[in-house]
Design a protein around this motif. Structure first.
Motif, PDB file in Angstrom:
ATOM      1  N   GLU A   1     -43.304 -18.924 -16.923  1.00 50.83           N
ATOM      2  CA  GLU A   1     -44.566 -18.739 -17.634  1.00 50.83           C
ATOM      3  C   GLU A   1     -44.305 -18.301 -19.079  1.00 50.83           C
ATOM      4  OE1 GLU A   1     -47.557 -19.431 -16.469  1.00 50.83           O
ATOM      5  OE2 GLU A   1     -46.646 -20.090 -14.582  1.00 50.83           O
ATOM      6  N   PRO A   2     -45.220 -18.668 -20.017  1.00 52.96           N
ATOM      7  CA  PRO A   2     -45.062 -18.214 -21.395  1.00 52.96           C
ATOM      8  C   PRO A   2     -45.204 -16.709 -21.501  1.00 52.96           C
ATOM      9  CG  PRO A   2     -47.154 -19.355 -21.107  1.00 52.96           C
ATOM     10  CD  PRO A   2     -46.382 -19.547 -19.844  1.00 52.96           C
ATOM     11  N   ASP A   3     -44.405 -16.117 -22.388  1.00 52.26           N
ATOM     12  CA  ASP A   3     -44.396 -14.673 -22.566  1.00 52.26           C
ATOM     13  C   ASP A   3     -45.037 -14.276 -23.893  1.00 52.26           C
ATOM     14  OD1 ASP A   3     -42.617 -12.148 -23.701  1.00 52.26           O
ATOM     15  OD2 ASP A   3     -42.979 -11.994 -21.548  1.00 52.26           O
ATOM     16  N   GLN A   4     -44.728 -15.027 -24.961  1.00 54.33           N
ATOM     17  CA  GLN A   4     -45.276 -14.751 -26.286  1.00 54.33           C
ATOM     18  C   GLN A   4     -45.412 -16.056 -27.052  1.00 54.33           C
ATOM     19  OE1 GLN A   4     -43.534 -11.606 -28.726  1.00 54.33           O
ATOM     20  NE2 GLN A   4     -42.454 -10.805 -26.943  1.00 54.33           N
ATOM     21  N   VAL A   5     -46.254 -16.020 -28.082  1.00 54.59           N
ATOM     22  CA  VAL A   5     -46.350 -17.110 -29.048  1.00 54.59           C
ATOM     23  C   VAL A   5     -46.090 -16.523 -30.419  1.00 54.59           C
ATOM     24  CG1 VAL A   5     -47.813 -18.868 -30.089  1.00 54.59           C
ATOM     25  CG2 VAL A   5     -48.029 -18.371 -27.642  1.00 54.59           C
ATOM     26  N   VAL A   6     -45.136 -17.120 -31.141  1.00 57.03           N
ATOM     27  CA  VAL A   6     -44.814 -16.670 -32.492  1.00 57.03           C
ATOM     28  C   VAL A   6     -45.357 -17.705 -33.460  1.00 57.03           C
ATOM     29  CG1 VAL A   6     -42.959 -16.166 -34.120  1.00 57.03           C
ATOM     30  CG2 VAL A   6     -42.758 -15.442 -31.738  1.00 57.03           C
ATOM     31  N   ALA A   7     -46.132 -17.256 -34.448  1.00 61.01           N
ATOM     32  CA  ALA A   7     -46.757 -18.181 -35.390  1.00 61.01           C
ATOM     33  C   ALA A   7     -45.711 -18.906 -36.216  1.00 61.01           C
ATOM     34  CB  ALA A   7     -47.706 -17.426 -36.316  1.00 61.01           C
ATOM     35  N   GLY A   8     -45.922 -20.215 -36.409  1.00 61.17           N
ATOM     36  CA  GLY A   8     -45.034 -21.005 -37.240  1.00 61.17           C
ATOM     37  C   GLY A   8     -45.570 -21.121 -38.648  1.00 61.17           C
ATOM     38  N   PHE A   9     -44.782 -21.759 -39.517  1.00 62.54           N
ATOM     39  CA  PHE A   9     -45.199 -21.955 -40.891  1.00 62.54           C
ATOM     40  C   PHE A   9     -45.182 -23.448 -41.170  1.00 62.54           C
ATOM     41  CE2 PHE A   9     -45.545 -17.582 -41.662  1.00 62.54           C
ATOM     42  CZ  PHE A   9     -44.522 -16.948 -40.985  1.00 62.54           C
ATOM     43  N   SER A  10     -44.824 -23.860 -42.376  1.00 60.16           N
ATOM     44  CA  SER A  10     -44.831 -25.290 -42.660  1.00 60.16           C
ATOM     45  C   SER A  10     -43.717 -25.978 -41.890  1.00 60.16           C
ATOM     46  CB  SER A  10     -44.630 -25.519 -44.155  1.00 60.16           C
ATOM     47  OG  SER A  10     -43.294 -25.249 -44.519  1.00 60.16           O
ATOM     48  N   GLU A  11     -43.889 -27.267 -41.639  1.00 63.06           N
ATOM     49  CA  GLU A  11     -42.887 -28.008 -40.878  1.00 63.06           C
ATOM     50  C   GLU A  11     -41.527 -27.952 -41.555  1.00 63.06           C
ATOM     51  OE1 GLU A  11     -42.135 -32.566 -39.221  1.00 63.06           O
ATOM     52  OE2 GLU A  11     -44.081 -31.955 -40.000  1.00 63.06           O
TER      53      GLU A  11
ATOM     54  N   HIS B   1     -38.238 -24.990 -13.023  1.00 66.14           N
ATOM     55  CA  HIS B   1     -39.482 -24.946 -13.789  1.00 66.14           C
ATOM     56  C   HIS B   1     -39.497 -26.083 -14.798  1.00 66.14           C
ATOM     57  CE1 HIS B   1     -39.937 -20.879 -12.243  1.00 66.14           C
ATOM     58  NE2 HIS B   1     -38.806 -20.505 -12.836  1.00 66.14           N
ATOM     59  N   ALA B   2     -40.681 -26.581 -15.094  1.00 64.23           N
ATOM     60  CA  ALA B   2     -40.915 -27.455 -16.240  1.00 64.23           C
ATOM     61  C   ALA B   2     -41.835 -26.686 -17.181  1.00 64.23           C
ATOM     62  CB  ALA B   2     -41.536 -28.772 -15.809  1.00 64.23           C
ATOM     63  N   LEU B   3     -41.333 -26.339 -18.347  1.00 61.96           N
ATOM     64  CA  LEU B   3     -42.083 -25.527 -19.302  1.00 61.96           C
ATOM     65  C   LEU B   3     -42.881 -26.451 -20.221  1.00 61.96           C
ATOM     66  CD1 LEU B   3     -39.217 -23.019 -20.254  1.00 61.96           C
ATOM     67  CD2 LEU B   3     -40.717 -23.020 -18.247  1.00 61.96           C
ATOM     68  N   THR B   4     -44.172 -26.465 -20.054  1.00 63.42           N
ATOM     69  CA  THR B   4     -45.028 -27.321 -20.870  1.00 63.42           C
ATOM     70  C   THR B   4     -45.974 -26.451 -21.701  1.00 63.42           C
ATOM     71  OG1 THR B   4     -46.630 -27.510 -19.058  1.00 63.42           O
ATOM     72  CG2 THR B   4     -44.940 -29.213 -19.217  1.00 63.42           C
ATOM     73  N   GLY B   5     -46.203 -26.871 -22.931  1.00 61.06           N
ATOM     74  CA  GLY B   5     -47.047 -26.095 -23.831  1.00 61.06           C
ATOM     75  C   GLY B   5     -46.942 -26.569 -25.257  1.00 61.06           C
ATOM     76  N   HIS B   6     -45.879 -27.302 -25.560  1.00 59.06           N
ATOM     77  CA  HIS B   6     -45.730 -27.874 -26.896  1.00 59.06           C
ATOM     78  C   HIS B   6     -46.456 -29.217 -26.962  1.00 59.06           C
ATOM     79  CE1 HIS B   6     -43.050 -24.963 -28.702  1.00 59.06           C
ATOM     80  NE2 HIS B   6     -42.265 -24.990 -27.644  1.00 59.06           N
ATOM     81  N   PHE B   7     -46.902 -29.572 -28.166  1.00 58.92           N
ATOM     82  CA  PHE B   7     -47.622 -30.819 -28.362  1.00 58.92           C
ATOM     83  C   PHE B   7     -46.831 -31.817 -29.199  1.00 58.92           C
ATOM     84  CE2 PHE B   7     -50.730 -27.453 -27.670  1.00 58.92           C
ATOM     85  CZ  PHE B   7     -51.434 -27.983 -26.597  1.00 58.92           C
ATOM     86  N   ASP B   8     -45.594 -31.490 -29.483  1.00 57.41           N
ATOM     87  CA  ASP B   8     -44.704 -32.402 -30.195  1.00 57.41           C
ATOM     88  C   ASP B   8     -43.312 -32.210 -29.614  1.00 57.41           C
ATOM     89  OD1 ASP B   8     -43.662 -34.202 -32.064  1.00 57.41           O
ATOM     90  OD2 ASP B   8     -44.925 -33.420 -33.681  1.00 57.41           O
ATOM     91  N   ARG B   9     -42.355 -32.988 -30.077  1.00 56.86           N
ATOM     92  CA  ARG B   9     -41.006 -32.910 -29.512  1.00 56.86           C
ATOM     93  C   ARG B   9     -40.435 -31.506 -29.662  1.00 56.86           C
ATOM     94  NH1 ARG B   9     -36.452 -35.112 -33.509  1.00 56.86           N
ATOM     95  NH2 ARG B   9     -37.159 -34.147 -35.441  1.00 56.86           N
ATOM     96  N   VAL B  10     -39.648 -31.100 -28.694  1.00 55.67           N
ATOM     97  CA  VAL B  10     -39.016 -29.786 -28.711  1.00 55.67           C
ATOM     98  C   VAL B  10     -37.612 -29.963 -29.286  1.00 55.67           C
ATOM     99  CG1 VAL B  10     -38.377 -27.756 -27.374  1.00 55.67           C
ATOM    100  CG2 VAL B  10     -40.347 -29.140 -26.689  1.00 55.67           C
ATOM    101  N   THR B  11     -37.340 -29.295 -30.401  1.00 56.40           N
ATOM    102  CA  THR B  11     -36.100 -29.529 -31.144  1.00 56.40           C
ATOM    103  C   THR B  11     -35.069 -28.415 -30.997  1.00 56.40           C
ATOM    104  OG1 THR B  11     -37.097 -28.539 -33.119  1.00 56.40           O
ATOM    105  CG2 THR B  11     -37.303 -30.933 -32.860  1.00 56.40           C
ATOM    106  N   GLY B  12     -35.435 -27.307 -30.368  1.00 61.83           N
ATOM    107  CA  GLY B  12     -34.479 -26.224 -30.226  1.00 61.83           C
ATOM    108  C   GLY B  12     -34.826 -25.318 -29.067  1.00 61.83           C
ATOM    109  N   VAL B  13     -33.807 -24.791 -28.413  1.00 60.82           N
ATOM    110  CA  VAL B  13     -34.005 -23.821 -27.337  1.00 60.82           C
ATOM    111  C   VAL B  13     -32.865 -22.813 -27.388  1.00 60.82           C
ATOM    112  CG1 VAL B  13     -32.830 -25.309 -25.654  1.00 60.82           C
ATOM    113  CG2 VAL B  13     -34.333 -23.480 -24.851  1.00 60.82           C
TER     114      VAL B  13
END
Length: 294
Positions: free
Chosen positions: A121-131, A79-91
């Motif tokens: 496939e995406p399962d959930q989205v968790v809201a982020g806060f400030s960078e 799979h290629a998991l796409t959905g982020h709009f900036d670099r992915v820094t952690g998994v």
């Protein structure tokens, strides 16, 4: 860095590098195995997981905003998991209450995504806060309630339950400094701990239930860039930390005391733990250190 066991029992380590690849090492002989390619930018994070049918997975995330899930044995892309709009820094990866393997990805675009690694496939989205405070750890801190932790600018820890999506709050009392990383750990006595590392090099241990600071771990001259938690052979909860000061320190989280310190030949970039020791990554290379307390 992440570790796994091949189908034939061979211990493996996977580490990302700055030439768009992830390198796999055979730890039984410390030899280089075929490299994973496919990213168009630096690989920032790696993780491993196991599917219900026993297939071992390698997950890599990079500056190209993409997360790739592979069969660890063959290197084949699943799979290629796409959905982020900036670099992915952690998994991070772990198993959901229903037995499904999940992947959790962190990005500079703030929202945290939870993925089903079977379907991609995406399962959930968790809201982020400030960078500045988007420093989470996806970790089953309590086996009865796997959760994702995020920290808000007001130093409030938010625990998001994966099973229900509900969240709870805990304020870390007396926390100062900008947080670089946060980890969770379930002590053998059942206490849920939070460990924070600030950019000033301060590491603190907290009771996740009350927000009370239990210990301040002083020993590094610079910030902690990575930490892993493990239970020692005597049952003590330990944390292993590395820093650009070229030291690795083992801490007893119950007492806050230093158990051991290693002086490293190069500046460390990644850290993992095996049954009897510690793996330290220096860019694409790894070194093994044995500890008699593991």
């Amino acid at each position: 860095m992440a570790t796994a066991t091949a189908s034939d029992g061979t211990p493996l380590a996977i580490i990302g590098d700055d030439v768009h690849t992830a390198i796999v090492w055979d730890l039984s002989g410390i030899q280089h195995l075929p490299t994973f390619t496919g990213h168009s930018a630096n690989v920032q994070a790696v993780a491993t997981a196991v599917l219900p049918d026993g297939t071992s997975l390698a997950i890599t995330a990079g500056d190209d905003r993409t997360v790739i899930v592979r069969d660890l044995a063959t290197g084949a892309r699943l799979h290629a998991l796409t959905g982020h709009f900036d670099r992915v820094t952690g998994v991070s990866t772990f198993t959901a209450p229903d037995g499904s393997p999940l992947g959790v990805t962190r990005s500079d675009d703030l929202p945290t995504l939870v993925w089903n690694l079977i379907t991609g496939e995406p399962d959930q989205v968790v809201a982020g806060f400030s960078e500045e405070s988007a420093v989470l750890r996806a970790d089953p801190a309590l086996q009865r309630a796997p959760a994702i932790l995020t920290i808000r600018p007001d130093q409030t820890v938010v625990a998001w339950a994966l099973a229900t999506g509900e969240h709870s709050f805990c304020t870390l009392i007396g926390l100062t400094g900008r947080i670089a990383e946060v980890w969770t750990f379930a002590a053998p006595d059942g206490m849920a701990l939070v460990v924070t590392a600030c950019y000033d090099g301060t590491v603190m241990v907290w009771d996740l239930t009350t927000g009370e600071r239990l210990h301040t771990l002083a020993g590094h001259d610079y910030e902690v860039v990575e930490m892993v938690t493990v239970v020692a052979s005597n049952g003590a909860p330990l944390a292993l930390t590395i820093s650009p000061d070229r030291t690795a320190i083992a801490w007893d989280l119950r007492s806050g005391h230093m158990v051991d310190r290693c002086f490293l030949p190069h500046e460390p970039k990644a850290l993992s733990v095996t049954a009897h020791g510690m793996l330290v990554g220096y860019g694409p290379e790894v070194a093994y250190f044995a500890f008699d307390f593991l």
